[in-house]
Design a protein around this motif. Sequence first.
Motif, PDB file in Angstrom:
ATOM      1  N   MET A   1     -50.375 -31.761 104.620  1.00  0.00           N
ATOM      2  CA  MET A   1     -49.694 -31.095 105.719  1.00  0.00           C
ATOM      3  C   MET A   1     -49.878 -31.959 106.963  1.00  0.00           C
ATOM      4  O   MET A   1     -50.966 -32.420 107.246  1.00  0.00           O
ATOM      5  N   SER A   2     -48.815 -32.135 107.680  1.00  0.00           N
ATOM      6  CA  SER A   2     -48.868 -32.889 108.933  1.00  0.00           C
ATOM      7  C   SER A   2     -49.817 -32.208 109.908  1.00  0.00           C
ATOM      8  O   SER A   2     -49.870 -30.979 109.989  1.00  0.00           O
ATOM      9  N   ILE A   3     -50.553 -33.020 110.631  1.00  0.00           N
ATOM     10  CA  ILE A   3     -51.545 -32.478 111.569  1.00  0.00           C
ATOM     11  C   ILE A   3     -50.878 -31.656 112.668  1.00  0.00           C
ATOM     12  O   ILE A   3     -51.412 -30.635 113.105  1.00  0.00           O
ATOM     13  N   VAL A   4     -49.670 -32.067 113.088  1.00  0.00           N
ATOM     14  CA  VAL A   4     -48.963 -31.328 114.141  1.00  0.00           C
ATOM     15  C   VAL A   4     -48.534 -29.964 113.625  1.00  0.00           C
ATOM     16  O   VAL A   4     -48.726 -28.940 114.303  1.00  0.00           O
ATOM     17  N   LEU A   5     -47.975 -29.919 112.417  1.00  0.00           N
ATOM     18  CA  LEU A   5     -47.575 -28.630 111.850  1.00  0.00           C
ATOM     19  C   LEU A   5     -48.784 -27.736 111.607  1.00  0.00           C
ATOM     20  O   LEU A   5     -48.713 -26.522 111.789  1.00  0.00           O
ATOM     21  N   PHE A   6     -49.884 -28.342 111.200  1.00  0.00           N
ATOM     22  CA  PHE A   6     -51.104 -27.563 111.000  1.00  0.00           C
ATOM     23  C   PHE A   6     -51.553 -26.917 112.298  1.00  0.00           C
ATOM     24  O   PHE A   6     -51.909 -25.741 112.327  1.00  0.00           O
ATOM     25  N   TRP A   7     -51.534 -27.663 113.402  1.00  0.00           N
ATOM     26  CA  TRP A   7     -51.964 -27.115 114.690  1.00  0.00           C
ATOM     27  C   TRP A   7     -51.001 -26.048 115.186  1.00  0.00           C
ATOM     28  O   TRP A   7     -51.426 -25.021 115.730  1.00  0.00           O
ATOM     29  N   ILE A   8     -49.713 -26.261 114.985  1.00  0.00           N
ATOM     30  CA  ILE A   8     -48.727 -25.244 115.383  1.00  0.00           C
ATOM     31  C   ILE A   8     -48.946 -23.971 114.574  1.00  0.00           C
ATOM     32  O   ILE A   8     -48.950 -22.861 115.126  1.00  0.00           O
ATOM     33  N   ALA A   9     -49.134 -24.131 113.260  1.00  0.00           N
ATOM     34  CA  ALA A   9     -49.379 -22.969 112.405  1.00  0.00           C
ATOM     35  C   ALA A   9     -50.662 -22.253 112.815  1.00  0.00           C
ATOM     36  O   ALA A   9     -50.716 -21.022 112.846  1.00  0.00           O
ATOM     37  N   THR A  10     -51.685 -23.013 113.146  1.00  0.00           N
ATOM     38  CA  THR A  10     -52.956 -22.416 113.558  1.00  0.00           C
ATOM     39  C   THR A  10     -52.808 -21.655 114.867  1.00  0.00           C
ATOM     40  O   THR A  10     -53.313 -20.530 115.005  1.00  0.00           O
ATOM     41  N   ILE A  11     -52.108 -22.232 115.825  1.00  0.00           N
ATOM     42  CA  ILE A  11     -51.906 -21.559 117.119  1.00  0.00           C
ATOM     43  C   ILE A  11     -51.096 -20.279 116.941  1.00  0.00           C
ATOM     44  O   ILE A  11     -51.446 -19.225 117.499  1.00  0.00           O
ATOM     45  N   LEU A  12     -50.016 -20.340 116.147  1.00  0.00           N
ATOM     46  CA  LEU A  12     -49.216 -19.135 115.896  1.00  0.00           C
ATOM     47  C   LEU A  12     -50.033 -18.070 115.167  1.00  0.00           C
ATOM     48  O   LEU A  12     -49.944 -16.874 115.485  1.00  0.00           O
ATOM     49  N   SER A  13     -50.846 -18.501 114.207  1.00  0.00           N
ATOM     50  CA  SER A  13     -51.678 -17.560 113.471  1.00  0.00           C
ATOM     51  C   SER A  13     -52.703 -16.890 114.386  1.00  0.00           C
ATOM     52  O   SER A  13     -52.939 -15.684 114.293  1.00  0.00           O
ATOM     53  N   GLU A  14     -53.300 -17.669 115.263  1.00  0.00           N
ATOM     54  CA  GLU A  14     -54.270 -17.091 116.209  1.00  0.00           C
ATOM     55  C   GLU A  14     -53.586 -16.138 117.189  1.00  0.00           C
ATOM     56  O   GLU A  14     -54.166 -15.112 117.571  1.00  0.00           O
ATOM     57  N   ALA A  15     -52.368 -16.453 117.593  1.00  0.00           N
ATOM     58  CA  ALA A  15     -51.619 -15.542 118.465  1.00  0.00           C
ATOM     59  C   ALA A  15     -51.370 -14.217 117.748  1.00  0.00           C
ATOM     60  O   ALA A  15     -51.494 -13.137 118.351  1.00  0.00           O
ATOM     61  N   LEU A  16     -51.050 -14.280 116.463  1.00  0.00           N
ATOM     62  CA  LEU A  16     -50.862 -13.052 115.688  1.00  0.00           C
ATOM     63  C   LEU A  16     -52.178 -12.296 115.533  1.00  0.00           C
ATOM     64  O   LEU A  16     -52.192 -11.066 115.563  1.00  0.00           O
ATOM     65  N   ASN A  17     -53.293 -13.022 115.377  1.00  0.00           N
ATOM     66  CA  ASN A  17     -54.603 -12.353 115.315  1.00  0.00           C
ATOM     67  C   ASN A  17     -54.904 -11.610 116.611  1.00  0.00           C
ATOM     68  O   ASN A  17     -55.382 -10.474 116.594  1.00  0.00           O
TER      69      ASN A  17
END
Length: 92
Positions: A1-17
Motif C-alpha cells: 500500500m502506498s504510504i500516502v494512501l495509508f496515511w489518508i486512510a489512517t486519518i479518515l479512520s481516526e476521524a470516524l473514531n
Amino acid sequence: MSIVLFWIATILSEALNIYKWILFIYILMSWLPNLANSSVGALFARVCEPFLAPFRRIIPPIGGVIDISPMIAFLALWFAQVGIFSIAAIFG
C-alpha cells in the motif's frame, strides 16, 4: 500500500473514531434530560442528528421506546472504516 494512501486512510479512520465517540457521548447524554437540553447537548445534537435521522426513518423504535438506530449507525461507521482501508489496499 502506498504510504500516502495509508496515511489518508489512517486519518479518515481516526476521524470516524472521533465521530463514534461523539455519537456515543450524545447517546449517553440522551439518558440525562438536563444534560441533553444544555448548550453542549444542542451542539452534539447538531453534529449527530443529521447522521442518525436516516437510520431513524428506516428503523422505528421497538415498542415505541427502544431506539436501535444508533447501533445500526455504529455498524455503518464500522463498515465505512473497513471500506476505507479496503479501497486504500486496492489502489495502493
